[in-house]
Enzyme design. Structure first.
Site, PDB file in Angstrom:
ATOM      1  N   GLU A  60      48.500  54.754  79.016  1.00  0.00           N
ATOM      2  CA  GLU A  60      49.820  54.544  78.406  1.00  0.00           C
ATOM      3  C   GLU A  60      49.740  54.242  76.920  1.00  0.00           C
ATOM      4  O   GLU A  60      50.761  54.201  76.249  1.00  0.00           O
ATOM      5  CB  GLU A  60      50.541  53.384  79.120  1.00  0.00           C
ATOM      6  N   TRP A  97      44.968  29.589  86.604  1.00  0.00           N
ATOM      7  CA  TRP A  97      44.382  30.927  86.680  1.00  0.00           C
ATOM      8  C   TRP A  97      42.874  30.888  86.419  1.00  0.00           C
ATOM      9  O   TRP A  97      42.413  30.220  85.497  1.00  0.00           O
ATOM     10  CB  TRP A  97      45.029  31.860  85.651  1.00  0.00           C
ATOM     11  N   THR A 128      47.444  58.245  85.363  1.00  0.00           N
ATOM     12  CA  THR A 128      46.566  57.073  85.398  1.00  0.00           C
ATOM     13  C   THR A 128      45.707  57.187  86.655  1.00  0.00           C
ATOM     14  O   THR A 128      46.107  57.855  87.621  1.00  0.00           O
ATOM     15  CB  THR A 128      47.376  55.763  85.464  1.00  0.00           C
TER      16      THR A 128
HETATM   17  P1  ADP Z   1      44.282  52.848  85.399  1.00  0.00           P
HETATM   18  O1  ADP Z   1      45.387  52.011  84.833  1.00  0.00           O
HETATM   19  O2  ADP Z   1      44.762  53.725  86.489  1.00  0.00           O
HETATM   20  O3  ADP Z   1      43.015  52.099  85.735  1.00  0.00           O
HETATM   21  P2  ADP Z   1      43.524  53.546  82.738  1.00  0.00           P
HETATM   22  O4  ADP Z   1      42.349  54.392  82.437  1.00  0.00           O
HETATM   23  O5  ADP Z   1      44.740  53.754  81.944  1.00  0.00           O
HETATM   24  O6  ADP Z   1      43.839  53.831  84.235  1.00  0.00           O
HETATM   25  O7  ADP Z   1      43.063  52.038  82.705  1.00  0.00           O
HETATM   26  C1  ADP Z   1      43.551  51.096  81.790  1.00  0.00           C
HETATM   27  C2  ADP Z   1      43.066  49.727  82.166  1.00  0.00           C
HETATM   28  O8  ADP Z   1      41.643  49.645  82.101  1.00  0.00           O
HETATM   29  C3  ADP Z   1      43.540  48.645  81.224  1.00  0.00           C
HETATM   30  O9  ADP Z   1      44.853  48.243  81.514  1.00  0.00           O
HETATM   31  C4  ADP Z   1      42.520  47.544  81.477  1.00  0.00           C
HETATM   32  O10 ADP Z   1      42.831  46.796  82.635  1.00  0.00           O
HETATM   33  C5  ADP Z   1      41.261  48.311  81.744  1.00  0.00           C
HETATM   34  N1  ADP Z   1      40.450  48.348  80.528  1.00  0.00           N
HETATM   35  C6  ADP Z   1      40.326  49.342  79.642  1.00  0.00           C
HETATM   36  N2  ADP Z   1      39.476  49.012  78.663  1.00  0.00           N
HETATM   37  C7  ADP Z   1      39.066  47.749  78.910  1.00  0.00           C
HETATM   38  C8  ADP Z   1      38.183  46.823  78.256  1.00  0.00           C
HETATM   39  N3  ADP Z   1      37.525  47.137  77.163  1.00  0.00           N
HETATM   40  N4  ADP Z   1      38.034  45.614  78.827  1.00  0.00           N
HETATM   41  C9  ADP Z   1      38.679  45.264  79.954  1.00  0.00           C
HETATM   42  N5  ADP Z   1      39.496  46.093  80.617  1.00  0.00           N
HETATM   43  C10 ADP Z   1      39.695  47.311  80.107  1.00  0.00           C
END
Ligand code: ADP
Length: 537
Positions: free
Chosen positions: A327, A441, A182
């Site tokens: 994940e 929130w 990640t």
């Molecule tokens: P990291 O967790 O290290 O940032 P990832 O690439 O796995 O790496 O990121 C996943 C996260 O990115 C998600 O848990 C979410 O918070 C964010 N994310 C992904 N796609 C979207 C989306 N379309 N809208 C909002 N947040 C998003």
């Protein structure tokens, strides 16, 4: 039924047999376009597997890549996983310390890298004792005359020594196939280990009509890098469906992408909002239009409504908002309307399209409160988003303390979301970014989307800062567009009437740029450090 195991090699075998002359076109880091077919790619992936076996690579070994989207990287996806080893794609945009941490943690035995990354690799190599050999993804003509890298070889010479006369082993479908860390937005990078089974199921799911909706008439340009969660599955679903595949190499600027979209007659593409913003500006500046592109995916970070609207209404592209994470392989949800929504007024449709969307088959989701109790799917209640399914991680690679799952087996995403009665999920925040004001929130994403809807604002981030009475209040940190002026008061007035008054940020700070992660997401941990001790007036 036959107990045929689901294997990644089966995808390329299928494409080589049934879509033999369908092309893979790549822009190379050394310059120029490379063009060949699935049949040729399959042959070279088998040559690669033979070369890897000769180098002593065996079941479960990790083979690292630091590479752009090219045909050679594509061959690594198949050659490495196909023989039973683990293809570990590494994000070259991470900091040197993070790269060293990841390579050592994964214990990569070989590392394949593009010419662009030679200076970076020379810095990494002395700190990566598990790497026995460094392989430059190019031909012998580009090999440096002298290098301190142990056993430096070029890729083409490795392949040239092999016949390609190789049968893929029949692996158990639960064998590990690939590894991604990640991007470390909130923590140390953590490894997610995919299996042949999870990858194949994800590829089927990603191909579905309400997801990527790709078939043998499509030409896919993978803008999302192959080091960003397996380019969201595109290198697998393209051969599954017999799609022509276009790989842009290191040239991710709008002009180069547009040139490829047009010359290769691309119909479908996927990428993060930042890249699409750059492309949109380029299209507007030259009053340009796409001749063949008709659908695209935006995901990886929240899609600002203005971006979705511009591609949809101005450029006539069917743009779908998708959510996922390393994940989740990564596709979790896509915002595609149901039949009953087609008659809705445009604004109501847009309200749904801008959400993160509905689950694809293979993913189940729930939202729960702080006590872990399920919350209603009413589109209003928001809580921690949980997911489960055959392509969702159950733990992290090499993790010493299990704990990614709840007692009842759900994966905790770390995102906070609502789910409406039709199953459309909407992310309001990451749990670590939520602003808690007087026990309630506030969604930082909603505030950021509003701020960038202001004509003078290029980018915005909202973080919580300590407040004596409310415990936390929102601070808006914004970047103005070049040549535009707007004061803090004017920007705050822009929120009036658009959100509850108590959601309005307490203050605005203008900066010249915001910190980002290696995958282009806002790095709020850094921003919180930058504004630690900030006092609201
Ligand atoms: P990291 O967790 O290290 O940032 P990832 O690439 O796995 O790496 O990121 C996943 C996260 O990115 C998600 O848990 C979410 O918070 C964010 N994310 C992904 N796609 C979207 C989306 N379309 N809208 C909002 N947040 C998003």
């Amino acid at each position: 039924m036959m107990p045929t195991p689901l294997r990644i090699a089966g995808l390329i075998e299928h494409a080589a047999k049934w879509h033999a002359d369908t092309e893979i076109v790549s822009r190379l880091p050394e310059g120029g376009l490379h063009r060949y077919t699935y049949a040729a790619a399959h042959h070279r992936a088998k040559q690669l597997a033979q070369a890897l076996i000769k180098l002593g690579i065996t079941d479960g070994d990790r083979v690292g890549t630091l590479a752009w989207n090219t045909h050679r990287h594509f061959e690594l996806y198949y050659g490495v996983s196909g023989l039973g080893a683990v293809c570990h794609t590494i994000n070259p945009r991470l900091f040197v310390e993070q790269l060293i941490y990841i390579i050592n943690h994964a214990q990569d035995r070989l590392l394949f890298f593009d010419l662009t990354f030679l200076p970076l690799v020379e810095k990494l190599a002395p700190h990566c004792p598990t790497v026995e050999k460094w392989v430059l993804l190019t031909g012998p003509e580009h090999l440096p005359a002298a290098s301190a890298l142990p056993g430096l070889t070029d890729y083409e010479s490795l392949l040239a020594a092999e016949t390609g006369d190789y049968e893929w082993p029949v692996l158990d479908e639960n064998t590990a196939s690939s590894l991604c860390y990640t991007s470390g937005t909130t923590d140390e990078p953590k490894g997610v280990l995919y299996s042949h089974r999870s990858t194949l199921l994800h590829s089927y799911a990603a191909s579905l009509p309400d997801c990527f909706n790709c078939g043998a008439r499509d030409v896919i340009l993978a803008v999302v890098p192959m080091f960003h969660v397996n380019a969201w599955g595109i290198p697998y679903l393209a051969p599954l469906n017999g799609c022509k595949l276009v790989l842009p190499g290191p040239a991710l600027d709008a002009a180069s992408l547009y040139e490829l979209f047009e010359s290769e007659k691309v119909t479908f593409s996927a990428g993060v909002p930042t890249i699409w913003f750059g492309l949109l500006t380029f299209m507007r500046e030259g009053k340009r239009r796409f001749s063949t592109l008709r659908k695209m995916i935006v995901g990886g970070a929240s899609c600002p409504p203005a971006l979705l609207r511009a591609f949809d209404e101005e450029l006539g592209i069917e743009i779908r908002h998708a959510w996922g994470m390393s994940e989740t392989s990564p596709l979790g949800t896509v915002s595609t309307l149901k039949g009953k929504h087609l008659e809705l007024p445009e604004d109501a449709k847009f309200f749904l399209k801008i959400k993160q969307g509905r689950v694809i088959f293979g993913v189940d989701m729930e939202i729960v409160d702080e006590a872990g109790q399920p919350l209603p799917h009413d589109g209003v209640a928001f809580g921690d988003l949980l997911v489960r399914g055959p392509f969702i991680a159950s733990d992290y690679f090499g993790s010493v303390q299990p704990g990614a799952l709840t007692a009842s087996g759900w994966f905790k995403t770390g995102d906070v979301a609502t789910i409406d009665p039709d199953g459309f999920m909407n992310i309001t925040d990451r749990s670590k970014d939520v602003i808690k004001s007087g026990g309630e929130w506030i969604s930082s994403i909603d505030l950021e989307n509003l701020a960038i809807a202001h004509p003078a604002i290029a980018e915005a981030a909202v973080i919580g800062v300590p407040h004596p009475k409310w415990s936390e209040r929102p601070l808006l940190v914004a970047v103005r567009k070049p040549g535009f002026e707007v004061s803090a008061e004017e920007l705050l007035a822009f929120f009036d009437g658009k959100i509850a008054t108590w959601w309005r940020p307490d203050a605005v700070e203008f900066v010249t740029q915001l910190p980002h992660t290696a995958t282009g997401k806002l790095l709020k941990t850094q921003l919180r450090k930058d504004f630690a001790g900030y006092e609201l007036g």
